[in-house]
Design an enzyme around this catalytic site. Sequence first.
Site, PDB file in Angstrom:
ATOM      1  N   SER A   1       0.867  -1.196   0.000  1.00  0.00           N
ATOM      2  CA  SER A   1       0.000   0.000   0.000  1.00  0.00           C
ATOM      3  C   SER A   1       0.897   1.236   0.000  1.00  0.00           C
ATOM      4  CB  SER A   1      -0.855  -0.025   1.272  1.00  0.00           C
ATOM      5  OG  SER A   1      -1.454   1.223   1.529  1.00  0.00           O
TER       6      SER A   1
ATOM      7  N   TYR B   1      -3.761  -0.682  10.052  1.00  0.00           N
ATOM      8  CA  TYR B   1      -3.568  -0.933   8.616  1.00  0.00           C
ATOM      9  C   TYR B   1      -2.151  -0.536   8.185  1.00  0.00           C
ATOM     10  CZ  TYR B   1      -4.618  -0.841   3.588  1.00  0.00           C
ATOM     11  OH  TYR B   1      -4.622  -1.063   2.227  1.00  0.00           O
TER      12      TYR B   1
END
Length: 262
Positions: free
Chosen positions: A154, A167
């Site tokens: 990410s 996350y």
Amino acid sequence: MTAVTTPADYTHRLLGLEGSTAVVTGASQGIGLAIAQALASAGADVIAVSHSMPEGDSDARTAVEEQCRVFTPLRCDFSSREQVAALAADLADREVDILVNNGGTIRRSPAADHSDEDFDHVMDVNLRTAFVLSCEVGRAMLERGAGKIVNTASMLSFQGGINVPGYTSSKSAIAGLTKALANEWAAGGVNVNAVAPGYVATANTLALREDPVRSQSILDRIPAGRWADATDIAGAVLFLCSPAASYIHGATLPVDGGWLAR
Ligand SMILES: NC(=O)c1ccc[n+]([C@@H]2O[C@H](COP(=O)([O-])OP(=O)(O)OC[C@H]3O[C@@H](n4cnc5c(N)ncnc54)[C@H](OP(=O)(O)O)[C@@H]3O)[C@@H](O)[C@H]2O)c1
């Protein structure tokens, strides 16, 4: 007489996946669905895994079978250690050539309010599952001397993010895990890499896209001037799974419309 090699043959040798079996986690929708379709279009049979993957009709089944490839659906809850262990053992027996650890989740709340239950859940689904599946499947790949593993990282493998501390921790660790496994397994013929999507229009980013202020500020910062489509990410994953990427080990490839270059 020597056979003539056409440009199409050459491209095919670089990017073709005929005869291979690929596992794609999180293949029910979004980025994973696009990856399953891309790998099938290059010739791979696909084992599609997700929390709620249907046995019967599904978008993933259609995407793979439209390419005339074999589709196998598997269901697993990545927050369950028992279910992940059972899935890993099952996959280790199946001669998997390609493993795409794409399934993932996100929990949004400011760090001071982020519960340790949320933190653990996101770490289990996004990180621990990728580790366990990679080890079981990777061991079998090493025995055969070949294999490709692609993890989904990410922008938050590089940056801190806002309101998503679990996350960010999981995706930063995915980049580290990718390098750790690549260091150990490159000499054994197994490529371990990651793709780092920018902002992609999927269920994962629905909350951001529904917030007009955040949505616009994200768009304003993307040099390409648009959010990514899931197929933008799938093309990069196909490349990393292909013979063309045989000498790439431990890389985390941003596919971000220029976000990190800014
Ligand atoms: N969208 C973005 O902008 C973006 C950016 C960077 C990275 N990523 C990463 O890309 C990956 C795919 O994201 P996406 O945007 O395509 O998200 P998505 O549309 O929400 O899809 C998530 C997938 O993960 C599966 N999944 C979620 N929780 C699970 C669990 N507990 N057990 C098993 N499977 C589970 C879902 O399965 P079910 O549908 O069966 O529940 C679904 O197939 C994720 O790793 C995400 O972190 C996304």
